[in-house]
Design a protein around this motif. Structure first.
Motif, PDB file in Angstrom:
ATOM      1  N   ARG A 221      36.755  26.052  38.147  1.00  0.00           N
ATOM      2  CA  ARG A 221      37.414  26.930  37.161  1.00  0.00           C
ATOM      3  C   ARG A 221      38.791  26.679  36.883  1.00  0.00           C
ATOM      4  O   ARG A 221      39.302  27.150  35.883  1.00  0.00           O
ATOM      5  CB  ARG A 221      37.229  28.589  37.620  1.00  0.00           C
ATOM      6  CG  ARG A 221      35.915  28.953  37.496  1.00  0.00           C
ATOM      7  CD  ARG A 221      35.828  30.462  38.131  1.00  0.00           C
ATOM      8  NE  ARG A 221      34.247  30.769  37.924  1.00  0.00           N
ATOM      9  CZ  ARG A 221      33.833  32.098  38.323  1.00  0.00           C
ATOM     10  NH1 ARG A 221      34.575  32.879  39.359  1.00  0.00           N
ATOM     11  NH2 ARG A 221      32.504  32.263  38.033  1.00  0.00           N
ATOM     12  N   THR A 229      30.869  29.288  34.670  1.00  0.00           N
ATOM     13  CA  THR A 229      29.830  29.697  35.567  1.00  0.00           C
ATOM     14  C   THR A 229      28.919  28.231  35.642  1.00  0.00           C
ATOM     15  O   THR A 229      28.556  27.859  34.742  1.00  0.00           O
ATOM     16  CB  THR A 229      28.947  30.768  35.254  1.00  0.00           C
ATOM     17  OG1 THR A 229      28.483  30.648  34.097  1.00  0.00           O
ATOM     18  CG2 THR A 229      29.809  32.130  35.402  1.00  0.00           C
ATOM     19  N   GLY A 251      28.368  34.331  39.395  1.00  0.00           N
ATOM     20  CA  GLY A 251      27.930  34.528  37.688  1.00  0.00           C
ATOM     21  C   GLY A 251      26.594  33.618  37.465  1.00  0.00           C
ATOM     22  O   GLY A 251      26.626  33.428  36.348  1.00  0.00           O
ATOM     23  N   ALA A 252      25.902  33.397  38.351  1.00  0.00           N
ATOM     24  CA  ALA A 252      24.686  32.497  37.993  1.00  0.00           C
ATOM     25  C   ALA A 252      23.629  32.809  39.052  1.00  0.00           C
ATOM     26  O   ALA A 252      23.996  33.551  40.300  1.00  0.00           O
ATOM     27  CB  ALA A 252      25.066  30.968  38.187  1.00  0.00           C
TER      28      ALA A 252
END
Length: 299
Positions: A221, A229, A251-252
């Motif tokens: 990130r 993500t 987030g996945a």
């Protein structure tokens, strides 16, 4: 020591100052010479060794003599902020240290090392004393990856993600000797593998698995943006009873019980350029890490 203090700044400890490439370059150049001659001793329940420039050895007149580790070791940089995280969770950090017979002074020496098994136990015990079953995940989520030092800067300044992964694979042993990293491509997907080995007495290193992948996520990130993500995250340990925190952090989709830990991305992702990469800093970091590898004892 000014050289060692400079290296500590370079590793991200002095976070109040601007993180410009020019300051990093000048700081690193002044730090390398002094740091390569620094000798520190860390004692844990498994082994004693002297560490210079990672896990290397010297040669020639006046060189330091080393006791090489019999077990995989990890830099104390991995534990940066751990005691504070335990306290922030409302637990007694002294209780944690006493349970593992650790001296608090070990955590003030960022240039020291401990056994990888002991570090894994430290995370597991931290989860127990804090009552946070996701302690490793949360600690990794908040961990400042720049505290790792030169390895992080080599990754962040790689021209694309393919050489970034190759750099992790090649130089990770400078930071930890128990982890292996490699990108595996299958069809249109790439699996950024993370495998832990040689952890004596730790049958299921859940906390370190989750800590490590959270750090890998943060590093990516920093290269492409805070909202990035992966396609999927896979862990090598069994699923816990509750995975809502895993879903929030990554987030996945998060799956468990795989042969290795993986962050799954599109194959084309490896060709993606790193917008903020600094080619000058990248060259310096590569040369520095190559020097450390040359000094390390043969496996």
């Amino acid at each position: 020591d000014r050289g060692l203090a400079s290296l500590r700044y370079f590793g991200g400890v002095n976070r109040g100052k601007p993180d410009s490439s020019s300051l990093i370059l000048s700081t690193m150049l002044s730090a390398i010479a002094a740091y390569r001659h620094e000798t520190k001793i860390i004692i844990d329940s498994d082994i004693r060794l002297r560490a210079c420039s990672g896990f290397g050895s010297g040669s020639g007149a006046g060189a330091n003599t080393f006791v090489y580790p019999m077990r995989p070791m990890i830099s104390m940089r991995a534990a940066s902020g751990l005691l504070d995280a335990v306290k922030a969770a409302g637990a007694d950090s002294d209780q944690l240290l006493q349970a593992l017979e650790l001296d608090p002074s070990a955590f003030s020496n960022a240039e020291g090392v401990i056994s990888c098994s002991l570090f894994a136990r430290l995370l597991e015990e931290a989860a127990r004393v804090t009552g946070d079953s996701c302690f490793g995940l949360h600690f990794g989520e908040r961990f400042n990856v720049k505290n790792i030092g030169p390895l992080t800067y080599a990754i962040l300044n790689s021209p694309t993600f393919r050489p970034a992964e190759e750099n992790v694979s090649r130089y990770l042993k400078v930071y930890t000797q128990a982890a292996k990293v490699s990108p595996v491509i299958e069809g249109d997907r790439a699996y950024l593998q993370y495998v832990l080995t040689g952890l004596e007495g730790i049958e299921v290193p859940r906390q370190e698995n989750e800590y490590a992948l959270a750090i890998r996520l943060n590093t990516i990130r920093m290269m492409v943006g805070s909202q990035w993500t992966p396609l999927e995250v896979q862990f090598a340990h069994p699923a816990p009873a509750e995975i809502s925190e895993h879903l929030r952090v990554f987030g996945a989709p998060v799956l468990f019980g795989y042969a290795t830990n993986n962050i799954v991305v599109d194959r084309e992702f490896l060709m993606r350029q790193v917008p903020s990469a600094d080619p000058r800093l990248y060259g310096i970091m590569k040369r520095y890490l190559e020097q450390i590898l040359e000094e390390m004892p043969a496996e």
